[in-house]
Design an enzyme around this catalytic site. Structure first.
Site, short mmCIF file in Angstrom:
data_model
loop_
_atom_site.label_atom_id
_atom_site.label_comp_id
_atom_site.label_asym_id
_atom_site.label_seq_id
_atom_site.Cartn_x
_atom_site.Cartn_y
_atom_site.Cartn_z
N ASN A 1 7.29 -5.77 -7.44
CA ASN A 1 6.57 -4.61 -7.98
C ASN A 1 7.61 -3.78 -8.72
O ASN A 1 8.38 -3.04 -8.11
CB ASN A 1 5.95 -3.83 -6.82
CG ASN A 1 5.12 -2.65 -7.30
OD1 ASN A 1 5.08 -2.34 -8.49
ND2 ASN A 1 4.46 -1.99 -6.36
N ARG B 1 3.10 -7.57 -9.44
CA ARG B 1 2.05 -6.56 -9.54
C ARG B 1 2.12 -5.99 -10.96
O ARG B 1 3.17 -5.50 -11.37
CB ARG B 1 2.30 -5.46 -8.52
CG ARG B 1 1.25 -4.39 -8.60
CD ARG B 1 1.46 -3.33 -7.54
NE ARG B 1 0.36 -2.38 -7.59
CZ ARG B 1 0.22 -1.38 -6.75
NH1 ARG B 1 1.09 -1.21 -5.78
NH2 ARG B 1 -0.80 -0.57 -6.85
N HIS C 1 -5.73 0.16 -8.02
CA HIS C 1 -5.67 -0.26 -6.61
C HIS C 1 -6.62 -1.44 -6.37
O HIS C 1 -7.11 -1.65 -5.26
CB HIS C 1 -6.12 0.87 -5.64
CG HIS C 1 -5.22 2.06 -5.62
ND1 HIS C 1 -5.72 3.34 -5.65
CD2 HIS C 1 -3.88 2.19 -5.53
CE1 HIS C 1 -4.72 4.21 -5.59
NE2 HIS C 1 -3.58 3.52 -5.52
N HIS D 1 -9.26 4.08 -0.62
CA HIS D 1 -7.81 3.88 -0.57
C HIS D 1 -7.18 5.25 -0.77
O HIS D 1 -7.17 5.80 -1.87
CB HIS D 1 -7.37 2.90 -1.67
CG HIS D 1 -5.89 2.67 -1.67
ND1 HIS D 1 -5.31 1.47 -1.32
CD2 HIS D 1 -4.86 3.50 -1.96
CE1 HIS D 1 -4.00 1.58 -1.38
NE2 HIS D 1 -3.70 2.80 -1.77
N GLY E 1 -3.83 7.45 -0.41
CA GLY E 1 -2.38 7.52 -0.19
C GLY E 1 -1.83 8.63 -1.05
O GLY E 1 -2.51 9.64 -1.26
N ARG F 1 -1.50 14.54 -8.26
CA ARG F 1 -2.40 14.37 -9.41
C ARG F 1 -3.69 15.15 -9.19
O ARG F 1 -4.20 15.20 -8.07
CB ARG F 1 -2.74 12.88 -9.60
CG ARG F 1 -1.58 12.08 -10.13
CD ARG F 1 -1.92 10.60 -10.17
NE ARG F 1 -1.07 9.86 -9.27
CZ ARG F 1 -1.24 8.59 -8.95
NH1 ARG F 1 -2.25 7.91 -9.44
NH2 ARG F 1 -0.40 7.98 -8.13
N ASP G 1 2.50 16.04 0.59
CA ASP G 1 2.42 15.08 1.70
C ASP G 1 1.32 15.51 2.70
O ASP G 1 1.34 16.62 3.23
CB ASP G 1 3.78 15.03 2.40
CG ASP G 1 3.89 13.85 3.34
OD1 ASP G 1 4.70 12.97 3.10
OD2 ASP G 1 3.13 13.84 4.35
N ARG H 1 0.80 14.72 5.71
CA ARG H 1 1.26 15.08 7.06
C ARG H 1 1.60 16.57 7.13
O ARG H 1 1.26 17.26 8.09
CB ARG H 1 2.49 14.26 7.45
CG ARG H 1 2.15 12.94 8.06
CD ARG H 1 3.34 12.04 8.09
NE ARG H 1 3.79 11.74 6.74
CZ ARG H 1 4.49 10.68 6.41
NH1 ARG H 1 4.88 9.84 7.32
NH2 ARG H 1 4.84 10.47 5.15
N ILE I 1 -2.99 7.63 4.11
CA ILE I 1 -3.84 8.65 4.73
C ILE I 1 -5.02 8.00 5.45
O ILE I 1 -5.32 8.30 6.60
CB ILE I 1 -4.35 9.67 3.67
CG1 ILE I 1 -3.17 10.37 2.98
CG2 ILE I 1 -5.28 10.69 4.31
CD1 ILE I 1 -3.56 11.30 1.84
N ASN J 1 -3.93 6.41 8.67
CA ASN J 1 -3.22 7.21 9.68
C ASN J 1 -3.82 8.57 10.01
O ASN J 1 -3.27 9.29 10.83
CB ASN J 1 -1.77 7.43 9.24
CG ASN J 1 -1.01 6.13 9.18
OD1 ASN J 1 -0.85 5.46 10.19
ND2 ASN J 1 -0.56 5.75 7.99
N GLU K 1 -1.58 -5.32 0.14
CA GLU K 1 -1.50 -5.60 -1.29
C GLU K 1 -0.51 -6.72 -1.61
O GLU K 1 -0.81 -7.63 -2.39
CB GLU K 1 -1.12 -4.33 -2.06
CG GLU K 1 -2.27 -3.34 -2.11
CD GLU K 1 -1.86 -1.97 -2.61
OE1 GLU K 1 -1.12 -1.27 -1.90
OE2 GLU K 1 -2.29 -1.60 -3.71
P1 ADP Z 1 1.47 5.42 -1.84
O1 ADP Z 1 0.22 5.77 -2.57
O2 ADP Z 1 2.71 6.01 -2.45
O3 ADP Z 1 1.60 3.95 -1.49
P2 ADP Z 1 0.96 5.76 1.01
O4 ADP Z 1 -0.20 4.83 0.99
O5 ADP Z 1 2.18 5.36 1.76
O6 ADP Z 1 1.37 6.22 -0.45
O7 ADP Z 1 0.42 7.16 1.61
C1 ADP Z 1 1.22 8.28 1.72
C2 ADP Z 1 0.37 9.40 2.34
O8 ADP Z 1 -0.03 9.02 3.65
C3 ADP Z 1 1.12 10.71 2.45
O9 ADP Z 1 0.32 11.79 2.01
C4 ADP Z 1 1.34 10.82 3.95
O10 ADP Z 1 1.41 12.15 4.39
C5 ADP Z 1 0.12 10.14 4.51
N1 ADP Z 1 0.37 9.77 5.91
C6 ADP Z 1 1.26 8.87 6.37
N2 ADP Z 1 1.28 8.88 7.73
C7 ADP Z 1 0.37 9.83 8.13
C8 ADP Z 1 -0.06 10.34 9.41
N3 ADP Z 1 0.45 9.88 10.54
N4 ADP Z 1 -1.01 11.30 9.41
C9 ADP Z 1 -1.52 11.79 8.26
N5 ADP Z 1 -1.16 11.38 7.03
C10 ADP Z 1 -0.22 10.40 6.96
#
Ligand code: ADP
Length: 401
Positions: free
Chosen positions: A7, A91, A180, A208, A210, A241, A283, A285, A332, A335, A384
């Site tokens: 990638n 990718r 995606h 999806h 993230g 974004r 983020d 989290r 997200i 998790n 992916e």
């Molecule tokens: P990308 O789109 O860069 O691949 P990811 O799929 O890794 O990103 O997603 C990153 C997002 O996931 C961040 O906003 C992060 O805060 C969130 N995230 C990761 N772990 C947790 C968690 N335990 N609780 C809540 N949000 C989480």
């Protein structure tokens, strides 16, 4: 057969090496700050300590050479020679209207990916650099392109057209493409497997979520609609974004703030979304922590995110004329029980029932709807890279038949 998945971004390359006999990851890693001072290399073999070094990488070719040398090295390697790699899967962000599936790369495909650079200027040129660097180092090894846009090519015209003068579609191919795609394809296929149903009979919304987020409506196993557009900017708000906004905001801000088209582009892609509204973090989290600590702006971000997500899920259900399952994936989606629970409870008016205990988990497959729920609620970690490896394997083995 062993397959290397690449990638390639503007200044980074992510890689994973798969053994296709059992779909296992042999190693994975990342080259960062390629062509910039302070280039760094990270390599991970499951069960071993991470190998991290700072080493100059002037360009993508040097980076890929370093990856290959590491794969065969005595201390950190997982194969004895480069010839063990049967194929490389790449990718590629934008396949325009030219590619609806993964393809073996030849000169014609390279030319077509080049033509799509106009639609994906931030990614396609770097994807091509990665392809060329692999050809330079690995000679005539088969290479396969897997497009982020591919899965969405089944959308009907009324879902992909924008209501602007038709000539812009004809002249510049301005329409919805969606991204995606590899993730939406994988999780919707896996959802059908988990539910033991034929994909043809299912109406699924895949979320999806993230740093970049998109939501898709999958009807009968095919993409029916999706939130991202010509570029990965449209749709639900994301880490940095803005997602969908009133387009009239653009000329308004250009005038009021004396911003150029480039300034606006940077603002919408890098300074908006969760970061823009919270003025603190992109983020999720940190947003969740902020909400717990009573931070009003974080609460606003969360409310906006939940509201937008629910609107898309409900809107897609109506557009498909039904909803059998909602799938959550991405950092997200996998998790955050909070966001999943919110959406599930909002869908109660459609007969959805949430098992909040089952939902209280992270990063693993689970169906957290109660047995009597009319809609299944699934968490499916996305795969992916493995999907790219599988496509590559399939295309390359068909070649040898
Ligand atoms: P990308 O789109 O860069 O691949 P990811 O799929 O890794 O990103 O997603 C990153 C997002 O996931 C961040 O906003 C992060 O805060 C969130 N995230 C990761 N772990 C947790 C968690 N335990 N609780 C809540 N949000 C989480």
């Amino acid at each position: 057969m062993k397959i290397l998945v690449i990638n390639a971004g503007s200044s980074s390359i992510k890689y994973q090496l798969f053994d296709m006999t059992d779909n296992k990851v042999l190693c994975k890693g990342l080259c960062e700050r390629i062509g910039i001072e302070g280039s760094a290399f990270k390599h991970k073999v499951p069960g071993q300590d991470d190998y991290k070094i700072e080493v100059p990488m002037k360009n993508h070719e040097e980076a890929i050479r370093l990856v290959i040398n590491t794969l065969v090295s005595k201390d950190h390697g997982v194969i004895s020679s480069m010839s063990e790699i049967g194929a490389v899967g790449h990718r590629v962000l934008h396949g325009g209207e030219k590619f609806s599936g993964s393809v073996l790369i030849d000169q014609k495909v390279i030319a077509a990916i080049e033509e799509c650079c106009e639609l994906g200027p931030l990614h396609n040129p770097h994807n091509l650099t990665g392809i060329r660097a692999c050809a330079e180092i690995m000679g005539d090894i088969p290479q396969v392109a897997v497009f982020d846009t591919g899965f969405h090519q089944t959308m009907p015209d009324y879902a992909y057209m924008y209501a602007i003068p038709y000539e812009y579609y004809e002249k510049y191919k301005i329409r919805r493409y969606g991204f995606h795609g590899t993730s939406h394809r994988y999780v919707s296929g896996r959802a059908a497997e988990i539910l033991g149903r034929d994909p043809k009979d299912l109406k699924i919304v895949t979320c999806h979520l993230g740093n970049g987020s998109s939501i898709s409506a999958i009807k009968g196993g095919k993409c029916f609609d999706t939130t991202m557009g010509v570029t990965p900017l449209e749709g639900i708000m994301m880490g940095t974004r803005c997602g969908s906004i009133d387009p009239a905001i653009i000329p308004l801000l250009m005038e009021k703030e004396h911003m150029s088209a480039k300034d606006i582009d940077t603002m919408m892609n890098k300074k908006s979304g969760m970061l823009g509204v919270s003025q603190r973090t992109s983020d999720n989290r940190d947003i969740e922590e902020g909400v717990k600590a009573g931070d009003k702006r974080c609460q606003l971000v969360e409310n906006m995110l939940f509201h937008q997500l629910t609107k898309y899920v409900g809107g897609f259900a109506a557009a498909m004329g039904g909803l059998d399952a909602v799938v959550f994936t991405g950092g997200i989606g996998e998790n955050s029980p909070r966001i999943r629970s919110f959406v599930g409870h909002k869908l109660e008016f459609m007969g959805c029932r949430v098992d909040d205990e089952k939902n209280n988990c992270r990063g693993k497959e689970v169906d957290f709807a109660t047995p009597d729920s009319k809609i299944r609620l699934l968490v499916i970690p996305t795969e992916e890279e493995l999907t790219i490896a599988k496509d590559t394997y399939e295309i390359v083995t068909a070649l040898n038949k």
